[in-house]
Design an enzyme around this catalytic site. Structure first.
Site, PDB file in Angstrom:
ATOM      1  N   LYS A 171       0.761  -1.281  -0.002  1.00  0.00           N
ATOM      2  CA  LYS A 171      -0.167  -0.051   0.131  1.00  0.00           C
ATOM      3  C   LYS A 171       0.839   1.355   0.246  1.00  0.00           C
ATOM      4  O   LYS A 171       1.622   1.631   0.864  1.00  0.00           O
ATOM      5  CB  LYS A 171      -0.829  -0.047   1.168  1.00  0.00           C
ATOM      6  CG  LYS A 171      -1.841   1.019   1.168  1.00  0.00           C
ATOM      7  CD  LYS A 171      -2.405   1.893   2.512  1.00  0.00           C
ATOM      8  CE  LYS A 171      -1.585   3.067   2.694  1.00  0.00           C
ATOM      9  NZ  LYS A 171      -2.142   4.056   1.668  1.00  0.00           N
ATOM     10  N   GLU A 246       9.805   2.439  10.702  1.00  0.00           N
ATOM     11  CA  GLU A 246      10.695   3.883  10.390  1.00  0.00           C
ATOM     12  C   GLU A 246       9.917   4.996  10.654  1.00  0.00           C
ATOM     13  O   GLU A 246       8.969   5.190   9.754  1.00  0.00           O
ATOM     14  CB  GLU A 246      11.262   3.783   9.483  1.00  0.00           C
ATOM     15  CG  GLU A 246      12.409   2.618   8.948  1.00  0.00           C
ATOM     16  CD  GLU A 246      13.674   2.610  10.065  1.00  0.00           C
ATOM     17  OE1 GLU A 246      13.585   3.817  10.408  1.00  0.00           O
ATOM     18  OE2 GLU A 246      14.079   1.658  10.083  1.00  0.00           O
ATOM     19  N   CYS A 280      13.152  11.895   6.450  1.00  0.00           N
ATOM     20  CA  CYS A 280      13.248  11.548   7.840  1.00  0.00           C
ATOM     21  C   CYS A 280      14.583  11.949   8.568  1.00  0.00           C
ATOM     22  O   CYS A 280      14.914  11.927   9.620  1.00  0.00           O
ATOM     23  CB  CYS A 280      12.656  10.432   8.315  1.00  0.00           C
ATOM     24  SG  CYS A 280      13.174   9.142   6.898  1.00  0.00           S
ATOM     25  N   GLU A 379       8.962  16.898  15.135  1.00  0.00           N
ATOM     26  CA  GLU A 379       9.115  16.962  13.753  1.00  0.00           C
ATOM     27  C   GLU A 379       8.297  17.886  12.850  1.00  0.00           C
ATOM     28  O   GLU A 379       6.939  17.655  13.048  1.00  0.00           O
ATOM     29  CB  GLU A 379       9.043  15.342  13.196  1.00  0.00           C
ATOM     30  CG  GLU A 379       9.737  15.217  11.842  1.00  0.00           C
ATOM     31  CD  GLU A 379       9.725  13.781  11.347  1.00  0.00           C
ATOM     32  OE1 GLU A 379       8.515  13.158  11.379  1.00  0.00           O
ATOM     33  OE2 GLU A 379      10.925  13.413  10.728  1.00  0.00           O
TER      34      GLU A 379
HETATM   35  P1  ADP Z   1       2.411  10.954   6.711  1.00  0.00           P
HETATM   36  O1  ADP Z   1       2.546  11.976   7.672  1.00  0.00           O
HETATM   37  O2  ADP Z   1       3.924  10.848   6.160  1.00  0.00           O
HETATM   38  O3  ADP Z   1       1.440  10.912   5.830  1.00  0.00           O
HETATM   39  P2  ADP Z   1       1.223   8.625   7.654  1.00  0.00           P
HETATM   40  O4  ADP Z   1       1.543   7.854   8.981  1.00  0.00           O
HETATM   41  O5  ADP Z   1      -0.022   9.165   7.875  1.00  0.00           O
HETATM   42  O6  ADP Z   1       2.386   9.716   7.467  1.00  0.00           O
HETATM   43  O7  ADP Z   1       1.253   7.606   6.578  1.00  0.00           O
HETATM   44  C1  ADP Z   1       2.266   6.775   6.058  1.00  0.00           C
HETATM   45  C2  ADP Z   1       1.417   5.730   5.562  1.00  0.00           C
HETATM   46  O8  ADP Z   1       0.450   4.991   6.468  1.00  0.00           O
HETATM   47  C3  ADP Z   1       0.729   5.872   4.255  1.00  0.00           C
HETATM   48  O9  ADP Z   1       0.672   4.727   3.319  1.00  0.00           O
HETATM   49  C4  ADP Z   1      -0.652   6.002   4.953  1.00  0.00           C
HETATM   50  O10 ADP Z   1      -1.961   5.883   4.161  1.00  0.00           O
HETATM   51  C5  ADP Z   1      -0.623   4.798   5.806  1.00  0.00           C
HETATM   52  N1  ADP Z   1      -1.682   4.831   7.083  1.00  0.00           N
HETATM   53  C6  ADP Z   1      -2.088   6.016   7.254  1.00  0.00           C
HETATM   54  N2  ADP Z   1      -3.148   5.761   8.255  1.00  0.00           N
HETATM   55  C7  ADP Z   1      -3.206   4.322   8.521  1.00  0.00           C
HETATM   56  C8  ADP Z   1      -3.849   3.161   9.231  1.00  0.00           C
HETATM   57  N3  ADP Z   1      -4.625   3.764  10.158  1.00  0.00           N
HETATM   58  N4  ADP Z   1      -3.530   1.958   9.087  1.00  0.00           N
HETATM   59  C9  ADP Z   1      -2.271   1.713   8.344  1.00  0.00           C
HETATM   60  N5  ADP Z   1      -1.973   2.426   7.468  1.00  0.00           N
HETATM   61  C10 ADP Z   1      -2.023   3.773   7.519  1.00  0.00           C
END
Ligand code: ADP
Length: 477
Positions: A171, A246, A280, A379
């Protein structure tokens, strides 16, 4: 406009799509990309589970050939894919092409690793018994990636997962599906059997969460925010699955009185602002001893005058736009917070108008910051950095380590004594001497400590610790 579909059980499917927007020019639609549903995600997981027995026993030459072909195509198309990357993410074309080359090198490295799978044999402590230690694939690996490295991070997770015989449900981040779609397309045409790699683009709360909630996902590797990382961890504990995180950084870059000023300025400006500070490993805390402080700040100010912020695809651009509106708001909110906290906004921080509508922000440098301010602790993930003045090396090291994070730590010094001491005592997974905090090789371990990371290292041969599980077999002779 055609829809770039999801790949589920070997079929390209999906009609519900969203637009991928260019942050350098919000009128430019990069493409339309499908969004997977909960049902699609469950089908993808089932397909990966069904494909696992055959793929986990596939010949190493088959895996080698597929990864090798993928590497070759990525490298042959580096200009086109690098352009796609810069168009969807906003880093400069040079950075986009550089990242694409790195993705190709990663596939090439793991193509080689397929041919180097090794175990150990030892005599047992009991007579006439032999012990074999081997590594086996883990099963279905869930891969969840962020938007800031749209091709390198997918590559450094997908390549080892497949190399060691796992099947994958992948994903990518919603903001940048383009490069992910492209590498999945390449892998499939390189000969990957149906179901071995499934692409489920879409929302984290839908697709990602379904992956986390599935008992059939045996391992999850995640790069992203600290908040989502915690969700991954909690769900993984629930399912007794392996997980690797990470997350954030608040990386220090120390400048000592004895530093070469040019080296220090180049490394600090690169660390803080290149790739729009959206790494990061970026440094947002520049910790400077008082003997060089004023000269250093003046030289950074001078250097920033020649830094061009503009359309990522334009020749001559050094820093592209911020990735989207919500990230831009986060950056400008922190610029306001820093001023309210009493730090001095010495350079930049203003929104910039360019030929096309985009999220342009002048790199912002605070001075007179202290390490307890929010701009020094949280951050920001943008082109915003703060200079913290300290008395000497000992105070610099203490401030550098006084953070909840521990990914990368840098120092500019000509002193062997201080460089050696810093390498040993920086509380970080990676240490850089006279180099920017960002910019890492693909063949050596990547990862951090404290709040930045959890689990074993990524990249290089150390990746096998996550993507395999160890078996110890005893045989009576
Ligand atoms: P960023 O601020 O870098 O977007 P996120 O942690 O929101 O950081 O996103 C990193 C990845 O995690 C993306 O692919 C996002 O779609 C996914 N993500 C966000 N929410 C969830 C969740 N509840 N479960 C699994 N994956 C998620």
């Amino acid at each position: 406009m055609t829809i770039h579909q999801n790949l589920i059980a070997g079929e390209w499917v999906g009609s519900d799509a969203i637009e991928n927007i260019n942050p350098s020019n919000t009128g430019d639609v990069v493409g339309r990309y499908a969004r997977a549903s909960v049902e699609d995600t469950k089908t993808a997981i089932a397909a990966a589970k069904a494909a696992f027995p055959a793929w986990s026993r596939s010949g190493i030459l088959e895996r080698h050939a597929i990864l090798r072909k993928t590497a070759d195509e990525i490298l042959a198309r580096k200009d086109e894919l690098g352009r796609l990357l810069s168009r969807e993410e906003g880093k400069t074309l040079a950075e986009g092409i550089g990242e694409t080359v790195r993705a190709g090198q990663i596939f090439d490295f793991f193509a080689g690793e397929c041919l180097r799978l090794a175990g150990e044999t030892l005599p047992s402590v009991r007579p006439n018994i032999g012990v074999e230690i081997t590594r086996e694939p883990v099963g279905v690996v869930g891969i969840i990636t962020p938007w800031n490295f749209p091709i390198a991070i997918p590559a450094w997770k997908i390549a080892p997962a497949l190399c060691y015989g796992n099947t994958v449900v992948f994903k990518p981040a919603e903001l940048v599906p383009g490069c992910s779609w492209a590498i999945v397309d390449i892998l499939v045409r390189a000969g990957l059997p149906k179901g071995v790699l499934n692409l489920v683009m879409g929302k984290g709360s839908v697709v990602g969460q379904t992956m986390l909630d599935s008992p059939d996902v045996n391992a999850v590797t995640f790069t992203g925010s600290t908040g989502t990382g915690k969700r991954v961890a909690l769900a993984s504990v629930e399912h007794n699955r392996k997980y690797q995180l990470e997350m954030g950084g608040k990386n220090p870059f120390v400048v000592l009185d004895d530093a070469d000023l040019n080296v220090a300025v180049e490394a600090a400006v690169n660390s803080a602002f290149f790739s729009t500070g959206q790494r990061c490993t970026a440094s947002s805390r520049v910790i400077v001893t008082e003997g060089i402080h004023d000269r250093f700040v003046a030289a950074v100010g001078e250097r920033l005058k020649s830094v061009v912020v503009d359309d990522a695809l334009k020749a001559g651009t050094h820093i592209g736009p911020v990735v989207d509106e919500s990230q831009l708001k986060q950056d400008t909110d922190y610029i306001e917070i820093g001023q309210k906290e009493g730090a001095k906004l010495a350079f930049g921080g203003e929104l910039l108008k360019r030929d096309t509508p985009g999220f342009y922000l002048a790199p912002a440098l605070f001075t007179e910051a202290t390490n307890d301010m929010r701009i020094s602790r949280e951050e920001i993930f943008g082109p915003v950095a703060a200079v913290i003045r300290v008395k000497d090396y000992e105070e610099a090291l203490a401030v550098a380590n006084d953070t909840p994070f521990g990914l990368s730590s840098g120092i500019a010094t000509t002193s062997l004594k201080h460089a050696t001491h810093f390498k040993r005592n920086a509380e970080a997974g990676m240490v850089m001497v006279n180099l920017p905090t960002a910019g890492v090789d693909f063949h050596v371990p990547f990862g951090g400590r404290k709040g930045s990371s959890h689990g074993s290292r990524e990249q290089g041969k150390y990746a096998n610790e996550f993507y395999t599980t160890v078996k110890t077999a005893y045989t009576l002779a």
